[in-house]
Design a protein around this motif. Structure first.
Motif, mmCIF file in Angstrom:
data_model
loop_
_atom_site.group_PDB
_atom_site.id
_atom_site.type_symbol
_atom_site.label_atom_id
_atom_site.label_comp_id
_atom_site.label_asym_id
_atom_site.label_seq_id
_atom_site.Cartn_x
_atom_site.Cartn_y
_atom_site.Cartn_z
ATOM 1 N N GLY A 49 0.715 -1.125 0.056
ATOM 2 C CA GLY A 49 0.133 0.052 0.087
ATOM 3 C C GLY A 49 0.692 1.309 -0.003
ATOM 4 O O GLY A 49 0.516 2.162 -0.545
ATOM 5 N N TRP A 53 0.222 3.984 -2.899
ATOM 6 C CA TRP A 53 -0.436 5.182 -2.611
ATOM 7 C C TRP A 53 0.592 6.303 -3.067
ATOM 8 O O TRP A 53 0.227 7.341 -3.659
ATOM 9 N N HIS A 111 -3.148 5.131 5.757
ATOM 10 C CA HIS A 111 -3.545 4.217 5.310
ATOM 11 C C HIS A 111 -2.606 3.177 6.455
ATOM 12 O O HIS A 111 -2.721 2.051 6.841
ATOM 13 N N HIS A 114 -3.805 3.088 10.017
ATOM 14 C CA HIS A 114 -5.264 2.323 9.939
ATOM 15 C C HIS A 114 -4.664 0.914 10.111
ATOM 16 O O HIS A 114 -5.137 0.325 10.880
#
Length: 135
Positions: A49, A53, A111, A114
């Motif tokens: 990720g 991103w 992200h 999280h």
């Protein structure tokens, strides 16, 4: 502003890697319940990720979500995650400052945060106290 982004990134990297390191190697295939990732799959998702991103929202080079097979084992999982943070740091160091690039940086960090929170729950599920939060 860039110095602040790099400080934020350094803190996120250090804390994320310390959370990853806190899980004993024999529990990297642990998942607290059915239907969720194993710890190592979760870390791989974070690492992939970061790159996705970064590519899409910081470097603004659209790419599809197409993660490779997850790394396995503690050493490989942490190395993959570390490399993702190293690449992100290079992009931040070289990025042209714009509202879109800064927003992309913070979306990337959000992200990570999280899923790092999920990783701390995995640790707690194994009776491990997560490392103290770094900010």
């Amino acid at each position: 502003m860039k110095a602040q982004l790099l400080t934020t990134l350094g803190n996120a990297k250090d804390y994320t890697l310390s959370v990853a390191a806190a899980m004993p190697a024999e529990h990297f295939s642990f998942k607290p319940t059915e239907g969720v990732w194993t710890f190592e799959e979760l870390l791989h998702h974070v690492g992939y990720g970061i790159g996705w991103w970064e590519e899409n929202f910081i470097r603004q080079q659209p790419s599809d979500w197409n993660p490779p097979a997850a790394t396995t084992g503690k050493e490989a999982s942490i190395a993959y995650l570390d490399q993702a943070f190293i690449a992100l740091k290079k992009s931040v160091e070289n990025m042209k400052m714009s509202d879109q690039a800064v927003a992309g940086f913070y979306a990337t960090i959000d992200h990570v945060t999280h899923h790092r929170g999920q990783a701390t729950v995995y640790l707690r599920s194994k009776g491990i106290v997560p490392p103290e939060y770094i900010y």
